[in-house]
Write a protein that holds these residues in place. Structure first.
Motif, PDB file in Angstrom:
ATOM      1  N   LYS A 166      -6.886   1.326  -6.025  1.00 19.86           N
ATOM      2  CA  LYS A 166      -7.596   0.795  -4.873  1.00 19.86           C
ATOM      3  C   LYS A 166      -8.241  -0.541  -5.244  1.00 19.86           C
ATOM      4  O   LYS A 166      -8.726  -0.722  -6.348  1.00 19.86           O
ATOM      5  CB  LYS A 166      -8.656   1.786  -4.387  1.00 19.86           C
ATOM      6  CG  LYS A 166      -8.068   3.039  -3.746  1.00 19.86           C
ATOM      7  CD  LYS A 166      -9.153   3.935  -3.187  1.00 19.86           C
ATOM      8  CE  LYS A 166      -8.557   5.168  -2.496  1.00 19.86           C
ATOM      9  NZ  LYS A 166      -9.587   6.047  -1.933  1.00 19.86           N
TER      10      LYS A 166
ATOM     11  N   GLN B  80      -2.823   0.610  -3.874  1.00 16.45           N
ATOM     12  CA  GLN B  80      -1.890  -0.486  -3.667  1.00 16.45           C
ATOM     13  C   GLN B  80      -1.441  -1.068  -5.005  1.00 16.45           C
ATOM     14  O   GLN B  80      -2.049  -0.838  -6.050  1.00 16.45           O
ATOM     15  CB  GLN B  80      -2.544  -1.598  -2.839  1.00 16.45           C
ATOM     16  CG  GLN B  80      -3.750  -2.230  -3.535  1.00 16.45           C
ATOM     17  CD  GLN B  80      -4.437  -3.278  -2.678  1.00 16.45           C
ATOM     18  OE1 GLN B  80      -4.214  -3.388  -1.480  1.00 16.45           O
ATOM     19  NE2 GLN B  80      -5.273  -4.091  -3.302  1.00 16.45           N
TER      20      GLN B  80
ATOM     21  N   LEU C 154      -6.421   2.956   0.900  1.00 13.81           N
ATOM     22  CA  LEU C 154      -5.127   3.270   0.301  1.00 13.81           C
ATOM     23  C   LEU C 154      -4.979   2.598  -1.056  1.00 13.81           C
ATOM     24  O   LEU C 154      -5.466   1.487  -1.291  1.00 13.81           O
ATOM     25  CB  LEU C 154      -3.984   2.797   1.213  1.00 13.81           C
ATOM     26  CG  LEU C 154      -3.908   3.432   2.603  1.00 13.81           C
ATOM     27  CD1 LEU C 154      -2.723   2.845   3.371  1.00 13.81           C
ATOM     28  CD2 LEU C 154      -3.791   4.948   2.505  1.00 13.81           C
TER      29      LEU C 154
ATOM     30  N   THR D 204      -3.349   6.639  -9.660  1.00 17.68           N
ATOM     31  CA  THR D 204      -3.052   7.327 -10.913  1.00 17.68           C
ATOM     32  C   THR D 204      -3.765   6.634 -12.059  1.00 17.68           C
ATOM     33  O   THR D 204      -3.931   5.410 -12.050  1.00 17.68           O
ATOM     34  CB  THR D 204      -1.539   7.349 -11.180  1.00 17.68           C
ATOM     35  OG1 THR D 204      -1.039   5.992 -11.159  1.00 17.68           O
ATOM     36  CG2 THR D 204      -0.816   8.155 -10.116  1.00 17.68           C
TER      37      THR D 204
ATOM     38  N   PHE E 292      -0.676   1.794  -9.034  1.00 20.71           N
ATOM     39  CA  PHE E 292      -1.275   1.994  -7.716  1.00 20.71           C
ATOM     40  C   PHE E 292      -2.756   2.325  -7.860  1.00 20.71           C
ATOM     41  O   PHE E 292      -3.121   3.401  -8.313  1.00 20.71           O
ATOM     42  CB  PHE E 292      -0.532   3.089  -6.961  1.00 20.71           C
ATOM     43  CG  PHE E 292       0.821   2.658  -6.483  1.00 20.71           C
ATOM     44  CD1 PHE E 292       0.953   1.902  -5.324  1.00 20.71           C
ATOM     45  CD2 PHE E 292       1.964   2.970  -7.197  1.00 20.71           C
ATOM     46  CE1 PHE E 292       2.196   1.485  -4.885  1.00 20.71           C
ATOM     47  CE2 PHE E 292       3.220   2.552  -6.766  1.00 20.71           C
ATOM     48  CZ  PHE E 292       3.327   1.808  -5.600  1.00 20.71           C
TER      49      PHE E 292
ATOM     50  N   SER F 211       0.833  -1.205   0.000  1.00 22.78           N
ATOM     51  CA  SER F 211       0.000   0.000   0.000  1.00 22.78           C
ATOM     52  C   SER F 211       0.869   1.257   0.000  1.00 22.78           C
ATOM     53  O   SER F 211       2.036   1.237   0.391  1.00 22.78           O
ATOM     54  CB  SER F 211      -0.922   0.008   1.218  1.00 22.78           C
ATOM     55  OG  SER F 211      -1.743  -1.134   1.239  1.00 22.78           O
ATOM     56  N   THR F 212       0.264   2.353  -0.436  1.00 26.37           N
ATOM     57  CA  THR F 212       0.949   3.636  -0.448  1.00 26.37           C
ATOM     58  C   THR F 212      -0.060   4.735  -0.120  1.00 26.37           C
ATOM     59  O   THR F 212      -1.270   4.562  -0.343  1.00 26.37           O
ATOM     60  CB  THR F 212       1.592   3.925  -1.816  1.00 26.37           C
ATOM     61  OG1 THR F 212       2.193   5.226  -1.794  1.00 26.37           O
ATOM     62  CG2 THR F 212       0.554   3.893  -2.920  1.00 26.37           C
ATOM     63  N   TYR F 213       0.439   5.837   0.396  1.00 27.19           N
ATOM     64  CA  TYR F 213      -0.437   6.966   0.704  1.00 27.19           C
ATOM     65  C   TYR F 213      -0.624   7.884  -0.511  1.00 27.19           C
ATOM     66  O   TYR F 213      -1.380   8.847  -0.439  1.00 27.19           O
ATOM     67  CB  TYR F 213       0.132   7.770   1.877  1.00 27.19           C
ATOM     68  CG  TYR F 213      -0.097   7.095   3.205  1.00 27.19           C
ATOM     69  CD1 TYR F 213      -1.302   7.238   3.891  1.00 27.19           C
ATOM     70  CD2 TYR F 213       0.890   6.294   3.761  1.00 27.19           C
ATOM     71  CE1 TYR F 213      -1.510   6.604   5.097  1.00 27.19           C
ATOM     72  CE2 TYR F 213       0.685   5.655   4.976  1.00 27.19           C
ATOM     73  CZ  TYR F 213      -0.516   5.816   5.648  1.00 27.19           C
ATOM     74  OH  TYR F 213      -0.732   5.184   6.845  1.00 27.19           O
ATOM     75  N   GLN F 214       0.064   7.595  -1.607  1.00 23.77           N
ATOM     76  CA  GLN F 214      -0.128   8.426  -2.787  1.00 23.77           C
ATOM     77  C   GLN F 214      -1.472   8.109  -3.427  1.00 23.77           C
ATOM     78  O   GLN F 214      -2.007   7.012  -3.275  1.00 23.77           O
ATOM     79  CB  GLN F 214       0.996   8.208  -3.797  1.00 23.77           C
ATOM     80  CG  GLN F 214       0.894   6.899  -4.583  1.00 23.77           C
ATOM     81  CD  GLN F 214       1.987   6.794  -5.620  1.00 23.77           C
ATOM     82  OE1 GLN F 214       3.161   6.976  -5.335  1.00 23.77           O
ATOM     83  NE2 GLN F 214       1.602   6.486  -6.846  1.00 23.77           N
ATOM     84  N   ALA F 215      -2.022   9.083  -4.131  1.00 24.62           N
ATOM     85  CA  ALA F 215      -3.339   8.914  -4.747  1.00 24.62           C
ATOM     86  C   ALA F 215      -3.237   7.980  -5.954  1.00 24.62           C
ATOM     87  O   ALA F 215      -2.197   7.908  -6.606  1.00 24.62           O
ATOM     88  CB  ALA F 215      -3.885  10.276  -5.180  1.00 24.62           C
TER      89      ALA F 215
END
Length: 296
Positions: free
Chosen positions: A155, A167, A165, A148, A153, A142-146
């Motif tokens: 959801k 992922q 988050l 794209t 990444f 997972s990452t806190y970036q939105a």
């Protein structure tokens, strides 16, 4: 009357660098990378394969994946690196822009898959590894970036219990019980697990080049098309059957002979490292024939 100048003594920490370099060279990493990722004529100095190999040594030795630290580390170990590799090396070989260029080279799916297969074949040949059992499983990061658009990444169903988050999902096939990775598949985090098994199994087949392999996975690998693909290649699979395939009423019929005492149970033992055996279960097996059409 002339005097001899005082010698200059340079002291370096050797650490685990020679050991890591030796193992990576024995694995054929620099040669295979150079073979599968040729560089253009303007590339000078240390080859892509050897630069990547020394970069891997830095990552493993320092537990640090930052590009910005590699050049300083190399400058502090130049004599060790030169002695171990037998090649002229300078710290500028590990500048940020050069490492970024290497990442762009390695980010090509077709040559990477070819490299991955040849690397696996080379490892199995060098170390005479047993290649009869392969374990398949997925994981997410997972990452806190939105998320794209059209990016990796996204959801999706979160194994970390963080559906809020974005992922990325990774499917890994590894030799069991050694845990040696044979093939990987990186997809966006919104993808389901089920369709990822057949492509990764095809990659493993290209590496092992054999049949009779036991593929071990979770319930999502029990999809009919997946297990039919395995059986059609004269391989075997071991999976827990989900309730969609064995609902409770079917399971009850399987267990009825056990409950009324008409079905004898067989003891199941596990071999322990000290050579003794430990009883872990009692059970019996039931054979059913299943048919499915694949590839028409």
């Amino acid at each position: 009357m002339s005097t001899n100048p005082s010698p200059t003594i340079v002291t370096e920490r050797v650490d685990d660098i020679p050991l890591l370099l030796h193992h990576l060279e024995q694995m054929g990493v620099p040669q295979l990378l150079d073979a599968h990722f040729p560089t253009h004529g303007n590339w000078d100095g240390l080859s892509l394969g050897w630069t990547t190999t020394i970069w891997l040594v830095y990552i493993l030795s320092q537990a640090d994946h930052r590009l910005s630290q590699v050049q300083d580390w190399a400058a502090q170990h130049l004599e060790t690196l030169k002695t171990c590799t037998g090649m002229p090396i300078c710290d500028s070989n590990f500048a940020d822009d050069r490492l970024s260029a290497i990442l762009r080279h390695l980010n090509k799916d077709t040559p990477w898959e070819a490299y991955e297969q040849n690397q696996g074949k080379h490892l199995i040949r060098v170390y005479d590894l047993s290649s009869f059992r392969v374990r398949l499983d997925t994981t997410t990061a997972s990452t806190y970036q939105a998320p794209t658009l059209n990016g990796l990444f996204q959801k999706g169903h979160s194994k970390d219990h963080r559906p809020d988050l974005a992922q990325v999902k990774i499917m890994l096939a590894s030799l069991d019980p050694l845990g040696l990775p044979l093939a990987t598949e990186v997809v966006d985090g919104s993808r389901a697990d089920d369709p990822l098994y057949e492509p990764i199994i095809e990659k493993v087949r290209a590496t092992l080049n054999r049949s009779g392999v036991l593929y071990v996975g979770d319930t999502k690998m029990a999809a009919t098309q997946t297990v039919a693909n395995v059986a059609n290649n004269k391989d075997c699979y071991l999976v827990p059957l989900p309730a969609t395939i064995v609902p409770q009423e079917v399971l009850d019929t399987y267990l009825e002979p056990v409950m009324d005492g008409s079905q004898l149970l067989t003891d199941v033992y596990r071999e322990l490292p000290n050579g003794s055996s430990q009883k872990i279960a009692e059970g019996y097996e039931l054979t059913e024939t299943r048919t499915v059409e694949i590839n028409e």
